[in-house]
Design a protein around this motif. Structure first.
Motif, PDB file in Angstrom:
ATOM      1  N   LEU A  62       0.811  -1.210   0.000  1.00 21.41           N
ATOM      2  CA  LEU A  62       0.000   0.000   0.000  1.00 21.41           C
ATOM      3  C   LEU A  62       0.854   1.275   0.000  1.00 21.41           C
ATOM      4  O   LEU A  62       0.317   2.377   0.078  1.00 21.41           O
ATOM      5  N   SER A  63       2.176   1.115  -0.074  1.00 24.69           N
ATOM      6  CA  SER A  63       3.106   2.254   0.028  1.00 24.69           C
ATOM      7  C   SER A  63       2.859   3.057   1.300  1.00 24.69           C
ATOM      8  O   SER A  63       2.955   4.289   1.309  1.00 24.69           O
ATOM      9  N   LEU A  64       2.538   2.340   2.384  1.00 23.00           N
ATOM     10  CA  LEU A  64       2.197   3.004   3.639  1.00 23.00           C
ATOM     11  C   LEU A  64       3.375   3.788   4.218  1.00 23.00           C
ATOM     12  O   LEU A  64       3.190   4.879   4.762  1.00 23.00           O
ATOM     13  N   GLY A  65       4.575   3.224   4.117  1.00 26.09           N
ATOM     14  CA  GLY A  65       5.735   3.913   4.670  1.00 26.09           C
ATOM     15  C   GLY A  65       5.920   5.286   4.058  1.00 26.09           C
ATOM     16  O   GLY A  65       6.108   6.282   4.767  1.00 26.09           O
ATOM     17  N   ARG A  66       5.872   5.339   2.747  1.00 29.96           N
ATOM     18  CA  ARG A  66       6.024   6.622   2.055  1.00 29.96           C
ATOM     19  C   ARG A  66       4.854   7.546   2.354  1.00 29.96           C
ATOM     20  O   ARG A  66       5.038   8.743   2.590  1.00 29.96           O
ATOM     21  N   PHE A  67       3.644   7.004   2.361  1.00 31.14           N
ATOM     22  CA  PHE A  67       2.445   7.797   2.621  1.00 31.14           C
ATOM     23  C   PHE A  67       2.543   8.488   3.979  1.00 31.14           C
ATOM     24  O   PHE A  67       2.310   9.688   4.108  1.00 31.14           O
ATOM     25  N   LEU A  68       2.915   7.724   5.008  1.00 30.54           N
ATOM     26  CA  LEU A  68       3.016   8.284   6.355  1.00 30.54           C
ATOM     27  C   LEU A  68       4.177   9.269   6.462  1.00 30.54           C
ATOM     28  O   LEU A  68       4.032  10.356   7.035  1.00 30.54           O
ATOM     29  N   ALA A  69       5.342   8.906   5.919  1.00 32.87           N
ATOM     30  CA  ALA A  69       6.518   9.768   6.023  1.00 32.87           C
ATOM     31  C   ALA A  69       6.313  11.096   5.294  1.00 32.87           C
ATOM     32  O   ALA A  69       6.683  12.163   5.812  1.00 32.87           O
ATOM     33  N   GLN A  70       5.717  11.050   4.111  1.00 32.15           N
ATOM     34  CA  GLN A  70       5.517  12.263   3.328  1.00 32.15           C
ATOM     35  C   GLN A  70       4.511  13.194   3.998  1.00 32.15           C
ATOM     36  O   GLN A  70       4.716  14.409   4.066  1.00 32.15           O
ATOM     37  N   ASN A  71       3.408  12.620   4.485  1.00 32.23           N
ATOM     38  CA  ASN A  71       2.390  13.445   5.136  1.00 32.23           C
ATOM     39  C   ASN A  71       2.888  14.008   6.457  1.00 32.23           C
ATOM     40  O   ASN A  71       2.580  15.151   6.816  1.00 32.23           O
ATOM     41  N   ARG A  72       3.661  13.215   7.192  1.00 30.08           N
ATOM     42  CA  ARG A  72       4.224  13.688   8.455  1.00 30.08           C
ATOM     43  C   ARG A  72       5.175  14.858   8.219  1.00 30.08           C
ATOM     44  O   ARG A  72       5.112  15.884   8.904  1.00 30.08           O
ATOM     45  N   LEU A  73       6.079  14.711   7.237  1.00 27.69           N
ATOM     46  CA  LEU A  73       7.040  15.765   6.953  1.00 27.69           C
ATOM     47  C   LEU A  73       6.346  17.038   6.480  1.00 27.69           C
ATOM     48  O   LEU A  73       6.724  18.154   6.868  1.00 27.69           O
TER      49      LEU A  73
END
Length: 223
Positions: free
Chosen positions: A83-94
């Protein structure tokens, strides 16, 4: 997929999140359900979940400290692959943190995180979720730019029982990749603030913080 903030233990998604934390993390890393009430209502603590088809499939908690212009990542959960969750969370957090820093009139200096060292502690299986494997997580965080503080690190158990938890590194991701050390005073001031919610601090932790008074800076090493 939706990136949604949780600000109450009565939010239906918080029950889903807390159940997920219990499956992923060891007990000493999970705060009791009722004790989340005040943290979630604290505007400085930001808990977001990734919602896919009404299911909480990932989450991240972090804080921004305007006085120091730094952030701390409390945890990140990825429950499913593909689900590309890692990127999704990291990008939104940043993106969120950069906006908070902008509102503070600054550019974000960087972000702390505690990272398991699987080469020292191998028993953390994270609920059998392969994408949460400590070896995988460590390499992902290295790719994001995290560096390890040159520090024999322990932290107080979140069970507030006075036990010291080892097997982790305190790391920092500087926005400027050329930053290779941190002022010791920053770390010494930050850690007691971060763990102020826990009243029962282990001696090992108190000694570690006190030793920071004897240093001017702490090198940042490759992760």
């Amino acid at each position: 997929m939706e990136y949604k903030r949780i600000t109450s233990i009565y939010d239906q998604n918080f029950k889903k999140l807390h159940d997920l934390m219990g499956k992923i993390f060891p007990p000493e890393e999970v705060l009791e359900y009722d004790l989340w009430k005040e943290p979630l209502e604290d505007p400085s603590i930001r808990v977001f979940v990734a919602i896919n088809n009404d299911e909480v499939v990932g989450a991240t908690e972090y804080r921004y400290y305007p006085d120091w212009n730094i952030a701390m990542t409390d945890f990140t959960i990825i429950s499913k692959p593909g689900l590309s969750l890692g990127r999704f969370l990291a990008q939104n957090r940043l993106k969120d943190l950069q906006q908070l820093a902008k509102e503070n009139g600054k550019e974000l200096f960087g972000m702390f995180a505690e990272i398991y060292d699987p080469y020292r502690v191998e028993h953390h299986q994270f609920g059998g979720v392969k994408v949460m494997d400590p070896y995988v997580r460590r390499e992902v965080l290295s790719h994001l730019g995290y560096k390890r503080l040159d520090l024999n690190y322990v932290h107080p158990s979140w069970e507030n029982n006075g036990e010291a938890v080892s097997g982790l590194d305190l790391c920092f991701m500087p926005t400027n990749e050329e930053v290779d050390k941190l002022p010791a005073t920053l770390v010494k001031d930050f850690l007691p603030t971060y763990y102020s919610v826990l009243s029962n601090k282990p001696k090992e932790w108190l000694d570690m913080v006190e030793k920071l008074s004897q240093q001017e800076s702490i090198p940042l090493l490759p992760l």
